[in-house]
Scaffold this active site. Structure first.
Site, mmCIF file in Angstrom:
data_model
loop_
_atom_site.group_PDB
_atom_site.id
_atom_site.type_symbol
_atom_site.label_atom_id
_atom_site.label_comp_id
_atom_site.label_asym_id
_atom_site.label_seq_id
_atom_site.Cartn_x
_atom_site.Cartn_y
_atom_site.Cartn_z
ATOM 1 N N GLU A 251 -3.258 7.178 -5.817
ATOM 2 C CA GLU A 251 -3.798 6.485 -6.562
ATOM 3 C C GLU A 251 -4.797 6.994 -7.375
ATOM 4 O OE1 GLU A 251 -3.447 2.686 -6.371
ATOM 5 O OE2 GLU A 251 -1.672 2.542 -5.465
ATOM 6 N N HIS B 101 -0.314 -0.181 -10.173
ATOM 7 C CA HIS B 101 -0.532 -0.873 -9.283
ATOM 8 C C HIS B 101 -1.249 -2.665 -9.681
ATOM 9 C CE1 HIS B 101 -3.431 -1.325 -4.984
ATOM 10 N NE2 HIS B 101 -2.920 -2.309 -5.440
ATOM 11 N N ARG C 139 0.910 -1.052 -0.518
ATOM 12 C CA ARG C 139 -0.065 0.112 -0.083
ATOM 13 C C ARG C 139 0.678 0.751 0.149
ATOM 14 N NH1 ARG C 139 -3.392 -2.595 -1.539
ATOM 15 N NH2 ARG C 139 -5.613 -3.447 -0.779
#
Length: 318
Positions: free
Chosen positions: A266, A285, A237
């Site tokens: 993000e 990601h 994360r």
């Protein structure tokens, strides 16, 4: 028959390649590409099971859930986006899907290690600038072997253990920092304090969940403990690293570089310095996004739903 709704299915089925029949055998399934808060509340009416992926589900939202909702399935491993306490108070089970992406994320970590050790990205940036010195002269960039290098893992759950398996096959030494140290059969794998791990690792890879304790775990002070030749890798994360401190450390060569599949925000702002730093590999990601991985996610979500229907829920996180 139970009724389920996936309120932001596009995040996992953006290419329309996934098969949802494993869920559809258990419940009628409504699917929506995405949902804002108002749409969310409208679309879950009369449904028993709500499926989300990384969508913020706040206390305010949960308090407005209809009484029909008895389960929230987070289609992923992390669940920091859901107010677990609010769900529990309302009698709603929250489940996640641990382990579905362990191999895929581990392979990405090893990919990062190999690219960083060979300066592959920096080499291709030189080619993009029509700089062919690596061909016409001696190789201009750092290029090291990975065997006998030390890989430090902060967290050693399913993904961390998959990373260890591949890294040991490459001959790497392993330092592990976890809340619950375990015994290792391999003498090349050792438990370590976070400070010891940072000081002695050539590569540091983060595999802990995002909690109030781990937010900004890696900050200016912790980065300052690392070797100037070391790299940090984050596939967990983004907020585990204090991004501003990382950028400063990279600019000042406190560490050699970073590989980041997750960022503090993000998507990052398009003027984020990380996009243009030569000692950074940044990806959007993608660790969990292999098509096989996403299909496994759907099928394991179905297993959570089946267990719930049978009255023996699994992977309950609240």
């Amino acid at each position: 028959m139970y009724k389920a709704v996936f309120v932001n299915v596009k995040i996992i089925n953006y290419d329309k390649k996934l098969d949802f029949s494993s869920i559809e055998k258990l419940a009628t399934l409504a699917k929506y590409d995405d949902s804002n808060n108002d749409e969310f509340l409208e679309r879950i009416q009369s449904h028993d099971i709500v499926i989300t992926k990384e969508l913020p589900v706040s206390r305010e939202l949960i308090n407005q859930f209809p009484p029909s909702v008895k389960m929230i399935c987070e289609a992923g491993t992390g669940y920091n986006n859901i107010d677990l306490k609010a769900a529990k108070e309302k009698g709603i089970i929250v489940s996640n899907v641990p382990g579905y992406s362990s191999e895929a994320v581990a392979q990405l970590v090893i990919n990062f290690i190999l690219n960083l050790s060979s300066s592959m990205i920096r080499h291709h940036l030189m080619l993009k600038d029509n700089n062919f010195d690596n061909f016409t002269k001696y190789y201009q960039l750092p290029h090291v072997e990975v065997q006998n290098k030390t890989l430090g893992l902060v967290g050693a759950g399913g993904i961390g253990q998959s990373v260890i398996k591949i890294a040991r096959a490459l001959g790497m030494k392993i330092l592990v920092n976890t809340r619950s140290p375990r015994q290792w059969d391999d003498p090349h794998i050792k438990n370590a304090s976070l400070e010891e791990l940072l000081q002695n690792s050539d590569f540091v890879s983060l595999h802990c969940p995002l909690t109030s304790e781990t937010k900004h775990l890696i900050n200016k002070e912790k980065l300052g403990l690392m070797k100037p030749t070391a790299f940090i890798i984050n596939t967990s994360r983004g907020s585990i690293i204090k991004e501003a401190d990382l950028i400063e450390a990279l600019k000042n060569n406190v560490i050699a570089g970073a590989a980041l599949d997750v960022q503090e925000v993000e998507p990052p702002a398009l003027d984020n310095p990380l996009f243009t730093m030569p000692n950074v590999i940044i990806t959007p990601h993608i660790g969990w996004q292999c098509v096989e991985t996403r299909q496994r996610l759907v099928d394991l979500t179905a297993e959570n739903i089946a267990a719930f229907i049978q009255g023996t829920p699994i992977n309950v996180v609240n």
